[in-house]
Design a protein around this motif. Sequence first.
Motif, PDB file in Angstrom:
ATOM      1  N   PRO A 129      -5.767  -9.428  -2.306  1.00  0.00           N
ATOM      2  CA  PRO A 129      -5.213  -8.411  -1.402  1.00  0.00           C
ATOM      3  C   PRO A 129      -4.473  -7.287  -2.105  1.00  0.00           C
ATOM      4  CG  PRO A 129      -4.803 -10.600  -0.532  1.00  0.00           C
ATOM      5  CD  PRO A 129      -5.347 -10.777  -1.906  1.00  0.00           C
ATOM      6  N   ASN A 130      -3.887  -7.567  -3.276  1.00  0.00           N
ATOM      7  CA  ASN A 130      -3.119  -6.539  -3.968  1.00  0.00           C
ATOM      8  C   ASN A 130      -4.000  -5.469  -4.575  1.00  0.00           C
ATOM      9  OD1 ASN A 130      -1.518  -5.836  -6.859  1.00  0.00           O
ATOM     10  ND2 ASN A 130      -0.288  -5.785  -4.988  1.00  0.00           N
ATOM     11  N   THR A 132      -6.949  -4.587  -3.233  1.00  0.00           N
ATOM     12  CA  THR A 132      -7.763  -4.003  -2.171  1.00  0.00           C
ATOM     13  C   THR A 132      -7.148  -2.698  -1.711  1.00  0.00           C
ATOM     14  OG1 THR A 132      -8.319  -6.246  -1.459  1.00  0.00           O
ATOM     15  CG2 THR A 132      -8.846  -4.455   0.060  1.00  0.00           C
ATOM     16  N   VAL A 134      -5.397   0.064   0.206  1.00  0.00           N
ATOM     17  CA  VAL A 134      -4.435   0.003   1.299  1.00  0.00           C
ATOM     18  C   VAL A 134      -5.003   0.663   2.551  1.00  0.00           C
ATOM     19  CG1 VAL A 134      -2.102   0.631   2.008  1.00  0.00           C
ATOM     20  CG2 VAL A 134      -2.549  -0.019  -0.354  1.00  0.00           C
ATOM     21  N   VAL A 137      -7.380  -1.762   4.243  1.00  0.00           N
ATOM     22  CA  VAL A 137      -6.637  -2.867   4.841  1.00  0.00           C
ATOM     23  C   VAL A 137      -5.904  -2.401   6.098  1.00  0.00           C
ATOM     24  CG1 VAL A 137      -4.764  -4.491   4.474  1.00  0.00           C
ATOM     25  CG2 VAL A 137      -6.409  -4.065   2.653  1.00  0.00           C
ATOM     26  N   LEU A 180       1.395  -6.349   7.620  1.00  0.00           N
ATOM     27  CA  LEU A 180       0.471  -5.770   6.644  1.00  0.00           C
ATOM     28  C   LEU A 180       1.056  -5.822   5.240  1.00  0.00           C
ATOM     29  CD1 LEU A 180      -1.917  -4.097   5.630  1.00  0.00           C
ATOM     30  CD2 LEU A 180      -0.801  -2.057   6.556  1.00  0.00           C
ATOM     31  N   MET A 181       2.313  -5.465   5.086  1.00  0.00           N
ATOM     32  CA  MET A 181       2.952  -5.487   3.770  1.00  0.00           C
ATOM     33  C   MET A 181       3.095  -6.912   3.247  1.00  0.00           C
ATOM     34  SD  MET A 181       5.842  -2.550   4.526  1.00  0.00           S
ATOM     35  CE  MET A 181       6.659  -2.798   2.963  1.00  0.00           C
ATOM     36  N   TRP A 183       1.074  -9.460   3.933  1.00  0.00           N
ATOM     37  CA  TRP A 183      -0.251  -9.890   3.513  1.00  0.00           C
ATOM     38  C   TRP A 183      -0.638  -9.261   2.177  1.00  0.00           C
ATOM     39  CZ3 TRP A 183      -4.890  -7.427   2.477  1.00  0.00           C
ATOM     40  CH2 TRP A 183      -6.016  -8.253   2.409  1.00  0.00           C
ATOM     41  N   GLN A 184      -0.233  -8.031   1.968  1.00  0.00           N
ATOM     42  CA  GLN A 184      -0.639  -7.314   0.765  1.00  0.00           C
ATOM     43  C   GLN A 184       0.063  -7.826  -0.489  1.00  0.00           C
ATOM     44  OE1 GLN A 184       0.289  -3.160   0.885  1.00  0.00           O
ATOM     45  NE2 GLN A 184      -0.863  -2.668  -0.963  1.00  0.00           N
ATOM     46  N   TRP A 185       1.334  -8.211  -0.391  1.00  0.00           N
ATOM     47  CA  TRP A 185       2.118  -8.514  -1.576  1.00  0.00           C
ATOM     48  C   TRP A 185       2.386  -9.999  -1.795  1.00  0.00           C
ATOM     49  CZ3 TRP A 185       2.662  -4.937  -5.124  1.00  0.00           C
ATOM     50  CH2 TRP A 185       2.578  -3.586  -4.741  1.00  0.00           C
ATOM     51  N   SER A 245       7.736   2.493   1.262  1.00  0.00           N
ATOM     52  CA  SER A 245       6.472   2.306   1.974  1.00  0.00           C
ATOM     53  C   SER A 245       6.021   3.601   2.625  1.00  0.00           C
ATOM     54  CB  SER A 245       6.636   1.213   3.037  1.00  0.00           C
ATOM     55  OG  SER A 245       7.682   1.545   3.931  1.00  0.00           O
ATOM     56  N   GLU A 248       1.045   2.276   4.265  1.00  0.00           N
ATOM     57  CA  GLU A 248       0.864   1.285   5.326  1.00  0.00           C
ATOM     58  C   GLU A 248       1.163   1.864   6.714  1.00  0.00           C
ATOM     59  OE1 GLU A 248       2.753   0.930   2.714  1.00  0.00           O
ATOM     60  OE2 GLU A 248       2.074  -0.772   1.510  1.00  0.00           O
TER      61      GLU A 248
END
Length: 318
Positions: A129-130, A132, A134, A137, A180-181, A183-185, A245, A248
Amino acid sequence: MATALEKPRVTVERTATPRPRGGLRKHWHLYAAISPFYLLFLGFGLIPVGFSLYVSFHRWDGLGSMEWAGLSQYRYLLGDSDFWSSVGNTILIWALATFPMIFLAMVTAVMLNSAVRFRNVYRFAYFLPNVTSVVAVAIIFGSVFSTNFGLVNALLQAFGLDQVAWLNTPWGIKVAVATLMTWQWTGYNAIIFLAGLQTIPGELYEAARMDGAGPAQTFFRITLPMMRPVLLFVLVVSTVTGLQSFSEPQVLLQTTANDSTFSGGPGHAGRTMVLYFFQQTFDNNDFGYGAAVAWGIFLVVVLFSIVNWRLLQRRGEE
């Protein structure tokens, strides 16, 4: 007249150590090899930062001549309710994203550390995910949190609950952006936690098991104290990235914005500090005030990072 008790004096001649001459000329190729980094850092780092500080003391629309404003931009910033609203939105989104993310990353790292088979496959899957995009996503999460056809509302209806307008209500927007954040990090920080777990000597766990300590006692008495420096690093980095941020909320909420792509959705509930900076700079063409907002963001991030660092360090000393 010298007596028999006097010792003869011995003179020692000291030879001066020759200093290398022409060091810059002799090693010019080494300096040339490392010069691209410093030239790029100067051109895209120091000079833009210094210019933004200079612009923050002027009124400028980006094209015309600059007009000296002194500290008036910063005085207006201190009383700007929209800016402080964006600060509050940013901190809430950061809190909703960071603490669950750290918990999930720690749990994931412990599971990866204890796994034996397919360990590298798990690491790649959690780190994916990192890397991918943004934007991609955020578009997917926009569909997931859609009011009428979203997956989250479909699950709520499956359990007999009412739909939630995630991208049209203040708290729904914050939860969607924070999810979302998270899941990403989570995977990225799980890899960092995993590296920290592998530095803990296995003898400590063996001694704890011999003393009758269970998994929970081992985790809170050995793993967490030994992982405190790594936890501090993750918290500070998550604070810096979370308070900045932009992509996102901008991509996730741009379809619901009715006045600007930087408005942060209905009621400006998702307008973070960086989104407010872009709105003032590029929507209002107020580059002077936008530069002042950027320096305000810098101070908020620094102060918040110092507070988090001190709190965690103080708990470690206790």
